[in-house]
Design an enzyme around this catalytic site. Structure first.
Site, mmCIF file in Angstrom:
data_model
loop_
_atom_site.group_PDB
_atom_site.id
_atom_site.type_symbol
_atom_site.label_atom_id
_atom_site.label_comp_id
_atom_site.label_asym_id
_atom_site.label_seq_id
_atom_site.Cartn_x
_atom_site.Cartn_y
_atom_site.Cartn_z
ATOM 1 N N HIS A 48 -48.642 65.039 -8.676
ATOM 2 C CA HIS A 48 -48.408 66.437 -9.026
ATOM 3 C C HIS A 48 -49.017 67.416 -8.029
ATOM 4 C CE1 HIS A 48 -46.527 65.310 -12.717
ATOM 5 N NE2 HIS A 48 -47.617 64.771 -13.238
ATOM 6 N N ARG A 73 -54.185 59.155 -6.170
ATOM 7 C CA ARG A 73 -53.289 58.996 -7.323
ATOM 8 C C ARG A 73 -51.868 58.962 -6.768
ATOM 9 N NH1 ARG A 73 -51.914 61.847 -12.525
ATOM 10 N NH2 ARG A 73 -51.835 63.824 -11.425
ATOM 11 N N GLU A 149 -51.497 57.234 -20.708
ATOM 12 C CA GLU A 149 -50.967 58.584 -20.888
ATOM 13 C C GLU A 149 -49.939 58.714 -22.004
ATOM 14 O OE1 GLU A 149 -50.696 60.816 -16.901
ATOM 15 O OE2 GLU A 149 -49.908 58.824 -16.432
ATOM 16 N N ASP A 175 -50.693 64.464 -20.474
ATOM 17 C CA ASP A 175 -49.562 63.621 -20.868
ATOM 18 C C ASP A 175 -49.837 62.885 -22.170
ATOM 19 O OD1 ASP A 175 -47.207 63.687 -19.100
ATOM 20 O OD2 ASP A 175 -48.631 63.181 -17.519
#
Length: 266
Positions: A48, A73, A149, A175
């Site tokens: 993200h 990540r 998540e 999430d």
């Protein structure tokens, strides 16, 4: 093993807490600033964040100039992304949306060299960062976190945690709360999400694994620490910049600072 990575492993082996910073912004400067601020580790967010593959090495180089260990990540459970991050010199990876034991096993397989796994040999920058004997030590020193998540991940938590070779799990509260309640929030202090977050930490610790979680710092970081989380993200460069700017302007204009939309930036 470089000093930052050795310190990270020593802290984790001793059962101590690691404070992690989160990097959304490209260019390497925020990585250098965050690293010199004193974080034990910094995670480059390729899912993200705004960094992208083209900015990965610059961010890793900036972190290496500071005193933090570098993790990545990755965007998804995609072996080439995992291998590329490790070949670039990351000390470990955090993989999103791991919902089953089979997915956790695939994650570990992609991060381990044969015969334990299927990682292709080519540690281009990793040899510069971690030494010429990197491949001999990589399987033992690479940190592998599966992100929890979703409700499905909670249902399969035992199978995920029992995956051989997994270092730990990392909770994405936004999430997870979205999956459990239909509303994304980083606040895991109450409701169904609170119970899930506490259960994940306890179940991971019982197996000797590392429980990790994302927070923006402050009270939620302290709550995570009280629950037994040992790899705690306490702030992202994007949110810290956003929050500081809002506070300065609010003070000068005589108004209360409006909260940052931190869940959307995670």
């Amino acid at each position: 093993m470089p000093d930052a990575l050795a310190r990270l492993h020593a802290r984790l082996a001793a059962g101590e807490t690691v404070l992690n910073g989160w990097l959304h912004l490209p260019g390497g400067i925020s990585a250098e600033v965050m690293g010199r601020a004193g974080y034990d580790a910094l995670t480059i967010d390729l899912q993200h964040g705004l960094i992208g593959d083209g900015g990965l090495v610059a961010s890793l180089q900036a972190i290496a100039a500071a005193s933090a260990a570098a993790l990545v990540r990755v965007p998804w459970l995609h072996p080439p992304d995992l291998m590329r991050a490790l070949d670039a010199g990351a000390a470990g990876v955090i993989c999103p949306m791991i919902d089953t034991g089979a997915q956790a096993a695939a994650l570990v397989h992609a991060c381990r060299y044969p015969p334990q796994g299927g990682r292709s040999y080519g540690p281009t920058r990793a040899r510069l960062t971690h030494g010429e004997d990197y491949a001999l030590r990589a399987d033992a020193q690479t940190l592998i976190f599966a992100m929890i998540e979703t409700r499905q991940a909670l249902e399969n938590l035992d199978a995920i945690l029992d995956t051989p070779g997994l270092s730990g799990v990392y909770v994405g509260p936004a999430d997870l709360s979205l999956s459990l309640t239909g509303r994304a929030t980083l606040d895991f202090s109450a409701g169904e999400t609170a119970g899930a977050v506490a259960h994940i930490a306890e179940a991971a610790a019982r197996r000797g694994l590392i429980p990790g979680i994302f927070t923006q710092g402050g009270e939620l970081a302290r709550l995570a620490l009280s629950l037994g989380y040992r790899f705690v993200t306490a702030g992202s460069d994007f949110a810290l910049l956003d929050g500081a700017a809002r506070r300065v302007l609010a003070e000068l204009r005589g108004a209360a600072a409006s909260p940052s939309s931190s869940a959307s930036s995670y």
